[in-house]
Write a protein that holds these residues in place. Structure first.
Motif, PDB file in Angstrom:
ATOM      1  N   LEU A  84       0.848  -1.182   0.000  1.00 21.73           N
ATOM      2  CA  LEU A  84       0.000   0.000   0.000  1.00 21.73           C
ATOM      3  C   LEU A  84       0.886   1.236   0.000  1.00 21.73           C
ATOM      4  CD1 LEU A  84      -3.072   0.864   0.355  1.00 21.73           C
ATOM      5  CD2 LEU A  84      -2.518   1.149   2.760  1.00 21.73           C
ATOM      6  N   GLN A  85       0.633   2.154  -0.922  1.00 20.09           N
ATOM      7  CA  GLN A  85       1.335   3.431  -0.919  1.00 20.09           C
ATOM      8  C   GLN A  85       0.426   4.477  -0.303  1.00 20.09           C
ATOM      9  OE1 GLN A  85       2.980   4.683  -4.637  1.00 20.09           O
ATOM     10  NE2 GLN A  85       3.476   6.743  -3.918  1.00 20.09           N
ATOM     11  N   LEU A  86       0.916   5.140   0.744  1.00 18.05           N
ATOM     12  CA  LEU A  86       0.115   6.114   1.486  1.00 18.05           C
ATOM     13  C   LEU A  86       0.766   7.484   1.390  1.00 18.05           C
ATOM     14  CD1 LEU A  86      -2.308   6.545   3.442  1.00 18.05           C
ATOM     15  CD2 LEU A  86      -0.678   6.216   5.314  1.00 18.05           C
ATOM     16  N   MET A  87      -0.024   8.478   0.988  1.00 23.64           N
ATOM     17  CA  MET A  87       0.438   9.860   0.953  1.00 23.64           C
ATOM     18  C   MET A  87      -0.469  10.691   1.846  1.00 23.64           C
ATOM     19  SD  MET A  87       1.371  10.517  -3.061  1.00 23.64           S
ATOM     20  CE  MET A  87       2.079  12.114  -2.631  1.00 23.64           C
ATOM     21  N   ASP A 133       4.189  -2.227   3.894  1.00 22.95           N
ATOM     22  CA  ASP A 133       4.541  -3.562   3.402  1.00 22.95           C
ATOM     23  C   ASP A 133       3.349  -4.514   3.335  1.00 22.95           C
ATOM     24  OD1 ASP A 133       7.189  -2.773   3.163  1.00 22.95           O
ATOM     25  OD2 ASP A 133       7.650  -3.302   5.233  1.00 22.95           O
ATOM     26  N   SER A 134       2.426  -4.400   4.277  1.00 23.13           N
ATOM     27  CA  SER A 134       1.310  -5.349   4.292  1.00 23.13           C
ATOM     28  C   SER A 134       0.054  -4.689   4.848  1.00 23.13           C
ATOM     29  CB  SER A 134       1.668  -6.588   5.127  1.00 23.13           C
ATOM     30  OG  SER A 134       1.851  -6.243   6.487  1.00 23.13           O
ATOM     31  N   GLU A 141      -7.258  -2.727   6.774  1.00 21.61           N
ATOM     32  CA  GLU A 141      -6.494  -2.398   7.973  1.00 21.61           C
ATOM     33  C   GLU A 141      -5.004  -2.585   7.718  1.00 21.61           C
ATOM     34  OE1 GLU A 141      -7.687  -4.562  11.412  1.00 21.61           O
ATOM     35  OE2 GLU A 141      -9.534  -3.422  11.709  1.00 21.61           O
ATOM     36  N   PHE A 142      -4.211  -1.733   8.377  1.00 23.13           N
ATOM     37  CA  PHE A 142      -2.762  -1.947   8.379  1.00 23.13           C
ATOM     38  C   PHE A 142      -2.218  -1.420   9.696  1.00 23.13           C
ATOM     39  CE2 PHE A 142      -3.634   2.045   6.173  1.00 23.13           C
ATOM     40  CZ  PHE A 142      -2.823   2.951   6.837  1.00 23.13           C
ATOM     41  N   ASN A 196       6.441  -2.004   9.464  1.00 26.19           N
ATOM     42  CA  ASN A 196       5.503  -2.111   8.347  1.00 26.19           C
ATOM     43  C   ASN A 196       5.619  -0.925   7.397  1.00 26.19           C
ATOM     44  OD1 ASN A 196       3.439  -3.557   6.997  1.00 26.19           O
ATOM     45  ND2 ASN A 196       1.849  -2.273   7.901  1.00 26.19           N
ATOM     46  N   GLY A 197       6.699  -0.135   7.540  1.00 29.09           N
ATOM     47  CA  GLY A 197       6.946   0.973   6.632  1.00 29.09           C
ATOM     48  C   GLY A 197       6.333   2.283   7.054  1.00 29.09           C
ATOM     49  N   LEU A 198       5.776   2.369   8.278  1.00 28.67           N
ATOM     50  CA  LEU A 198       5.126   3.614   8.694  1.00 28.67           C
ATOM     51  C   LEU A 198       5.678   4.035  10.060  1.00 28.67           C
ATOM     52  CD1 LEU A 198       3.073   5.649   7.692  1.00 28.67           C
ATOM     53  CD2 LEU A 198       1.243   4.298   8.730  1.00 28.67           C
TER      54      LEU A 198
END
Length: 426
Positions: A177-180, A265-266, A285-286, A292-294
């Protein structure tokens, strides 16, 4: 002497914007004269200033008054009611003096020579110079005590008419997931904030209702976008974002500042039902973790979600509002209803036996997808005290009145869930 302080004397400008449509403005301005000052007119301030919030340092204030005069035809002419003004003819330039009587429903005046009353006289209205007490915008006027004044003054105040919010854009890319994240600030404070040091404070600040009649004038908003560095930190039980470079917020404009870009990542897709559901609610959900990249504090805001279709075209698939999420918590985004996951729930049986009531409840789940799914059943008990007698599936007690089943449902299959609980009525 009287001294007028304008934005030209500004040394620094800081702005903290809160949820709720208000901000705190902090200014440092130089005093450009050496003479003794007994009155300061502080102009170039926000239209929605709260006069009772002003903090001023660098001089001894004896008295403060605030002026909300804005230069327009109506309030300008009100200053001259009862005074002599002139009507100038367009063709000849000839002027005739009248005493202004009323401006309410057209212009009414009294001719100075004949004392006749004229209504809406033809020509150009010429008025004397503006009174000293009249400003072309909001102003603070301070009476000061005699004595030495510092070469600069520090002034802070609260003002309405400015708001910020967080907007997130999430794009599903396979299993990632790419989050901006974008900080969005809307300025309707009636003034441009040029080169301001900007902070945005997340969380609710309690305030008492205002009794004034300030209402910002909303108009068509232009937008601008910037990408400075942003530092997040905790302050007094709230999370604050400090923008790493000066920001200009023009009146009537919306400014967007890039806040976040993360590759998560997931994530997991969850299907939820309850006793009122016909179709499952889809949630994504993440985990908000560094692993997890955040792993950053996220302010409340709106999330728009996109995904690639089978033809590789990007499509909008849902939008939700999230609350504030701290590091380590899960982010849950409600997307919509699943077209092909159905639910039918009903009370199958209820009976009494020796003062104890027994209730059997059923959920019939149907997965029409081509893949296996997990369906979460959130069931609320109507009785506060109960005991489970039997259940076809494992469950988790969330609180006294709620239980949750996690049901693995194969593709194109139906799964019945049935449980019986008892309530002691003795």
């Amino acid at each position: 002497m009287k001294y007028q302080s304008t934005a030209k004397e500004r040394i620094s400008l800081s702005l903290t914007v809160y949820h709720g449509g208000f901000c705190m403005v902090k200014e440092v301005r130089r005093i450009g004269v050496q003479e003794e000052i007994d009155e300061i007119c502080f102009t170039d301030i926000a239209r929605g200033i709260e006069a009772g919030s002003v903090l001023a340092k660098g001089f001894n204030m004896l008295e403060q008054r605030s002026s909300q005069d804005l230069l327009n035809k109506s309030n300008l002419l009100e200053k001259y009611i009862g005074q002599e003004v002139a009507i100038r003819k367009h063709d000849t330039g000839e002027e005739r003096k009248i005493r202004l009587l009323s401006i309410g429903d057209g212009l009414i005046g009294e001719l100075q020579d004949t004392k006749e009353v004229v209504i809406d006289p033809k020509g150009e209205l010429v008025v004397p110079p503006l009174p000293e007490s009249f400003f072309d915008g909001p102003a603070l006027v301070w009476k000061t005590a005699p004595g030495k004044m510092e070469d600069h003054i520090k002034v802070s105040y609260l003002a309405e008419g400015i708001e910020w919010q967080m907007n997130y854009i999430a794009e599903i890319k396979g299993t990632e997931l790419q989050l901006m994240g974008w900080l969005e600030i809307r300025n309707d404070a009636g003034i441009d904030f040029i080169g301001a040091a900007l902070k945005l404070m997340a969380g609710k600040v309690y305030r008492q209702p205002r009794t004034g009649d300030f209402s910002p004038e909303l108009g068509v908003h232009e937008s601008s976008v910037s990408r400075p560095s942003i530092e997040g930190y905790d302050f007094r039980d709230r999370h604050t974002y400090r923008i790493g470079q000066p920001v200009t917020l023009l009146n009537g404009q919306t400014t967007q500042i890039a806040f976040l870009e993360a590759h998560i990542d997931s994530f997991r897709t969850i299907y939820e039902v309850d006793k009122w559901s016909n179709r499952a609610t889809i949630k994504m959900e993440f985990d908000n973790k560094k692993t997890n990249g955040l792993g950053v504090s996220l302010a409340s805001g709106k999330v728009k979600l996109y995904s690639l279709d089978t033809d590789k075209e990007l499509e909008f698939i849902g939008e939700d509002a999230i609350g504030s999420v701290t590091e380590g918590e899960a982010v849950s985004i409600r997307i919509g209803e699943a077209f092909n996951i159905r639910c039918n729930s009903y009370e199958k049986k209820r009976w009494m036996q020796e003062g104890v009531e027994y209730i059997t409840y059923c959920y019939d789940l149907a997965n029409g997808k081509e893949e296996n799914v997990r369906i979460h059943i959130h069931h609320s008990m109507d009785e506060p005290i109960w005991t489970m007698e039997s259940s076809s599936h494992d469950y988790e007690i969330r609180n006294a009145g709620n239980i949750m089943f996690i049901v693995r449902t194969a593709a194109k299959k139906e799964v019945p869930v049935e449980f019986t609980y008892r309530v002691d009525k003795r």
